[in-house]
Write an enzyme that holds these catalytic residues in place. Structure first.
Site, PDB file in Angstrom:
ATOM      1  N   GLY A  20       1.200  -1.183  -0.240  1.00 37.16           N
ATOM      2  CA  GLY A  20       0.268   0.147  -0.359  1.00 37.16           C
ATOM      3  C   GLY A  20       0.961   1.873   0.451  1.00 37.16           C
ATOM      4  O   GLY A  20       0.654   2.082  -1.049  1.00 37.16           O
ATOM      5  N   ARG A  43       2.150  11.288  -9.158  1.00 32.77           N
ATOM      6  CA  ARG A  43       1.825  10.881  -7.466  1.00 32.77           C
ATOM      7  C   ARG A  43       2.618  10.287  -6.398  1.00 32.77           C
ATOM      8  O   ARG A  43       2.121   9.801  -4.936  1.00 32.77           O
ATOM      9  CB  ARG A  43       0.235  10.415  -7.591  1.00 32.77           C
ATOM     10  N   GLY A  89       0.861  -6.531   2.718  1.00 33.89           N
ATOM     11  CA  GLY A  89      -0.096  -5.220   3.165  1.00 33.89           C
ATOM     12  C   GLY A  89      -0.537  -5.401   5.088  1.00 33.89           C
ATOM     13  O   GLY A  89       0.351  -6.504   5.963  1.00 33.89           O
ATOM     14  N   THR A  90      -0.711  -4.204   5.758  1.00 33.07           N
ATOM     15  CA  THR A  90      -0.590  -5.083   7.304  1.00 33.07           C
ATOM     16  C   THR A  90      -2.280  -4.814   7.750  1.00 33.07           C
ATOM     17  O   THR A  90      -2.909  -4.211   6.536  1.00 33.07           O
ATOM     18  CB  THR A  90      -0.411  -3.653   8.372  1.00 33.07           C
ATOM     19  N   GLU A 179      -8.146  -5.324   6.927  1.00 32.48           N
ATOM     20  CA  GLU A 179      -7.406  -4.567   5.817  1.00 32.48           C
ATOM     21  C   GLU A 179      -8.361  -3.522   4.889  1.00 32.48           C
ATOM     22  O   GLU A 179      -9.371  -3.570   4.682  1.00 32.48           O
ATOM     23  CB  GLU A 179      -6.391  -5.157   5.321  1.00 32.48           C
ATOM     24  N   MET A 180      -7.613  -3.085   4.113  1.00 29.39           N
ATOM     25  CA  MET A 180      -9.109  -2.181   2.794  1.00 29.39           C
ATOM     26  C   MET A 180      -8.090  -2.083   1.424  1.00 29.39           C
ATOM     27  O   MET A 180      -9.457  -1.471   0.743  1.00 29.39           O
ATOM     28  CB  MET A 180      -8.361  -1.081   3.239  1.00 29.39           C
ATOM     29  N   GLU A 181      -8.114  -3.553   1.290  1.00 30.46           N
ATOM     30  CA  GLU A 181      -7.717  -4.030  -0.355  1.00 30.46           C
ATOM     31  C   GLU A 181      -8.293  -5.052  -0.451  1.00 30.46           C
ATOM     32  O   GLU A 181      -8.031  -4.765  -2.281  1.00 30.46           O
ATOM     33  CB  GLU A 181      -6.605  -3.321  -0.914  1.00 30.46           C
ATOM     34  N   SER A 203      -0.701  -6.271  12.245  1.00 36.64           N
ATOM     35  CA  SER A 203       0.084  -5.224  12.807  1.00 36.64           C
ATOM     36  C   SER A 203      -0.507  -4.655  14.153  1.00 36.64           C
ATOM     37  O   SER A 203      -0.323  -4.312  15.218  1.00 36.64           O
ATOM     38  CB  SER A 203       0.000  -3.458  11.808  1.00 36.64           C
ATOM     39  N   ASP A 204      -1.610  -4.994  14.337  1.00 35.42           N
ATOM     40  CA  ASP A 204      -2.684  -4.462  15.716  1.00 35.42           C
ATOM     41  C   ASP A 204      -3.339  -5.331  16.463  1.00 35.42           C
ATOM     42  O   ASP A 204      -4.600  -6.051  14.921  1.00 35.42           O
ATOM     43  CB  ASP A 204      -3.071  -3.123  15.717  1.00 35.42           C
TER      44      ASP A 204
HETATM   45  N1  HPA Z   1      -8.311  -2.012  10.223  1.00 39.15           N
HETATM   46  C1  HPA Z   1      -8.521  -1.289   8.516  1.00 39.15           C
HETATM   47  N2  HPA Z   1      -6.740  -2.044   8.588  1.00 39.15           N
HETATM   48  C2  HPA Z   1      -6.353  -1.896   8.534  1.00 39.15           C
HETATM   49  C3  HPA Z   1      -6.077  -1.915   9.757  1.00 39.15           C
HETATM   50  C4  HPA Z   1      -7.308  -2.002  10.967  1.00 39.15           C
HETATM   51  O1  HPA Z   1      -7.197  -2.193  12.649  1.00 39.15           O
HETATM   52  N3  HPA Z   1      -4.572  -1.730  11.080  1.00 39.15           N
HETATM   53  C5  HPA Z   1      -3.767  -2.146   9.045  1.00 39.15           C
HETATM   54  N4  HPA Z   1      -4.412  -1.995   8.817  1.00 39.15           N
END
Ligand code: HPA
Length: 234
Positions: A20, A43, A89-90, A179-181, A203-204
């Protein structure tokens, strides 16, 4: 030359890693590829091509979220003939048993995004990983003792949700992390008939609020990169 990527014909390899963060693309190119050459800075969404274990490979930043990755992956598949796309990604864990630093291979992706609702006119498509890539990544990570976790993930449109514990619904239905993708990458791979996989590092943790340090993120990121690169050139 496409709308958002300033590469010429042949500048981008058939296999592409997709972080990302464009600075992670730079990091991967500088630390893992031989003879990396930058082909994009439009960009600041950096893209590089080099070789890994003697094979041509590219790494392209995608930005955060489904609309951003959608632009880059559409152009890579449609305009540059990319055949194999691996996101690195994370993600945030939504299961007690999936801990920070864990490696997750996304078999499939649920989503709250409107993208596929619009695309499929209200029908539900099931965004799914390429089985060959998933199998190779699993075996590569397992052989190194890195205990890869596999299962469905959630691709959310919002990092900051209106209801803070919205993730609990997805967790009840067995999703491993947010995640978001991923959902968009898998959907576009299906549309264009290409191979895709999403490899994630936790990551969390939304269950127990554990987070990783910057140093831990760097180390676990390196493991993820090795799995992604070995899978990409397999
Ligand atoms: N939410 C969405 N995307 C993420 C998160 C999360 O907690 N941690 C890492 N990417």
């Amino acid at each position: 030359m496409s709308v958002h990527i300033a590469a010429g014909p042949g500048d981008i390899a058939e296999a592409v890693l997709l972080p990302g963060d464009p600075l992670r693309a730079k990091f991967i190119a500088e630390n893992f590829l031989e003879n990396p050459k930058q082909y994009n800075e439009v960009r600041n969404m950096f893209g590089y091509t080099g070789t890994y274990r003697g094979k041509k490979i590219s790494v392209q930043g995608t930005g955060m979220g489904i609309p951003s990755i959608s632009i880059y992956v559409n152009e890579l598949f449609r305009d540059y003939g990319v055949k194999r796309a691996i996101r690195v990604g994370t993600a945030g864990s939504i299961q007690e048993k999936i801990q920070v630093r864990d490696l997750v291979l996304a078999m499939s992706a649920c989503t709250d995004s409107g993208t596929n609702a619009v695309r499929f006119g209200g029908r539900n498509f099931a965004p799914t990983a390429d089985f060959g890539l998933l199998k190779t990544a699993y075996e590569t990570a397992a052989a190194r003792g890195w205990n890869p976790r596999t299962g469905p993930v959630v691709s959310s449109d919002m990092f900051y949700t209106e209801t803070p514990d919205e993730w609990r619904l997805w967790a009840r239905f067995g999703c491993l992390c947010v995640e978001m993708e991923c959902a968009e990458l898998y959907t576009l791979a299906a549309k264009y008939g290409r191979e895709a996989l999403c490899i994630l590092t936790i990551s969390d943790n939304l269950v127990n609020h554990e987070i990783t340090t910057a140093e831990e993120r760097q180390n676990t990121f390196t493991r993820m990169m090795e799995v992604a690169l070995d899978t990409a050139v397999s």
